[in-house]
Design an enzyme around this catalytic site. Structure first.
Site, PDB file in Angstrom:
ATOM      1  CD  GLU A 114      -2.093  -2.148   1.618  1.00 53.16           C
ATOM      2  OE1 GLU A 114      -3.061  -2.921   1.483  1.00 53.16           O
ATOM      3  OE2 GLU A 114      -1.016  -2.483   2.160  1.00 53.16           O
ATOM      4  CB  THR A 115       1.428   4.077  -1.960  1.00 53.03           C
ATOM      5  OG1 THR A 115       2.465   3.198  -2.413  1.00 53.03           O
ATOM      6  CG2 THR A 115       1.961   5.490  -1.919  1.00 53.03           C
TER       7      THR A 115
END
Length: 299
Positions: free
Chosen positions: A47-48
Site C-alpha cells: 500500500e501507498t
C-alpha cells in the site's frame, strides 16, 4: 516533467528492510485518483498512503495498492506518522480522515504510533474446513484441531478478514496458498483477505504468529498487517481465547516467512488500538503520471 516527493517507510519495525514497506506521498492534494493509482503501481509495495488536506480532521489520507484503492491500511498509517514524527510532528493526539471515517492517531514521544480503529464487527462463517484447507494449502485436521473453541469467522475493525486459527507454527510456515482459491473464498465471505495464525509463536513475548493473504486486493501476501492484527485481537477477545484474562497488550508477530519480520502491538482496553514504529529507508521524488483531460480531482 512534474514530480512529487515520495518515501518508503518500513512499518512495525525499528530495523531497515524488515517489517512492512509502505509508500508515503506527503503532499497529494493536487493528485487525481488515477495519478495516485499510477504512483502506487510504480512503488509496487502493498500500500501507498497519500496525505491530503481535510475539512473534518487534521489530515486526510487515501490508500492504494498497486491495483486498487482500499479504505484503510494499518501499516501505511504507522509509516505515515513515523515519517511525520521524523519531520517534527509533536507527540499527542491527531485526527485522520479515511474512507471509513475519522480516526484518532496517538503519537508517543519515542515515535510509537497508535492507531485507534473502528469498533469491531465479528460474524461466524460456514465455509467448510476442506475449502479453507485447500485454499491455504494446509492440513484440514490442523484447522479443525485449532478451531474447537475459536471458530472460523470474519472480523473487522475497518477492513474485514477471514480469521483462521491453526495448530502449530510449522502449519503456518508450510502453507502453500492457492491465490485464485483464496480470492474466490474471500469474495464469498465478503472479506479483504485471510489471516492464518497460531499461538505457537517464535518469540516468547509474542501472543501469536500470523500470515495474511489478500490476492483480491492485489496483495498476495502482506508482510505485517495492522488492520488484520486489530481484527484478530478483537476476534480473540470475542471468543474468550484468554479465559477472561485479557492481556493489557498483545504482540502479533508476522512477516518471517517472507523475510520481512515485524510485530504489531494491539491494545483492547479502550477500543481497538494498533501500535508500532517505522523507519524511513527511501526519500526521493517520483514522476507524476499525466492526467487525462477529463480526469477530475477528487476530495
Amino acid at each position: 516533467m512534474e514530480t512529487t516527493r515520495v518515501l518508503q517507510v518500513d512499518a512495525f519495525t525499528d530495523e531497515p528492510h524488515t517489517g512492512n514497506p509502505a509508500g508515503v506521498v506527503p503532499d497529494a492534494d493536487e493528485l487525481s485518483a488515477d495519478q495516485m493509482q499510477g504512483i502506487a503501481a510504480e512503488m509496487a509495495v502493498s500500500e501507498t498512503a497519500f496525505l491530503r488536506s481535510s475539512e473534518t480532521a487534521d489530515r486526510r489520507v487515501r490508500y492504494f495498492t498497486p491495483t486498487q484503492e482500499v479504505d484503510l491500511c494499518g501499516h501505511a498509517t504507522i509509516g505515515t506518522f513515523a515519517h511525520l514524527h521524523d519531520e517534527g510532528l509533536e507527540p499527542g493526539t491527531t485526527t485522520l480522515e479515511t474512507n471509513v471515517g475519522v480516526l484518532e492517531i496517538d503519537l508517543a514521544a519515542d515515535g510509537t504510533v497508535w492507531m485507534r480503529q473502528d469498533a469491531p464487527t465479528i460474524r461466524e462463517v460456514d465455509v467448510g474446513y476442506d475449502r479453507v484447507a485447500d485454499a491455504l494449502g494446509v492440513d484440514r485436521a490442523a484447522l479443525e484441531g485449532a478451531s474447537a473453541d475459536i471458530p472460523l469467522a470474519v472480523a473487522s475493525t475497518g477492513l474485514p478478514f477471514l480469521i483462521v486459527p491453526i495448530t502449530y507454527l510449522s502449519d503456518v510456515g508450510d502453507a502453500d496458498p492457492d491465490m485464485a482459491a483464496i480470492e474466490a473464498l474471500t469474495d464469498d465471505v465478503d472479506a479483504t483477505g485471510v489471516y492464518l495464525f497460531t499461538f505457537d509463536a517464535l518469540e516468547p513475548e509474542s501472543t501469536l504468529h500470523g500470515r495474511m493473504f489478500a490476492p483480491g486486493a492485489g496483495v498476495p501476501e502482506d508482510p505485517v498487517t495492522g488492520t488484520a492484527s486489530g481484527a484478530v485481537a478483537a476476534y480473540l477477545d470475542r471468543f474468550g481465547a484468554f479465559d477472561g484474562d485479557l492481556p493489557d497488550e498483545l504482540r502479533l508477530e508476522q512477516g518471517h516467512y517472507v523475510d520481512r519480520p515485524g510485530a504489531v502491538r494491539v491494545r483492547l482496553a479502550d477500543g481497538v488500538q494498533v501500535g508500532g514504529r517505522g523507519v524511513t529507508v527511501l526519500d526521493g521524488s517520483i514522476a507524476v503520471p499525466a492526467a487525462d483531460e477529463d480526469d477530475i480531482l477528487e476530495a
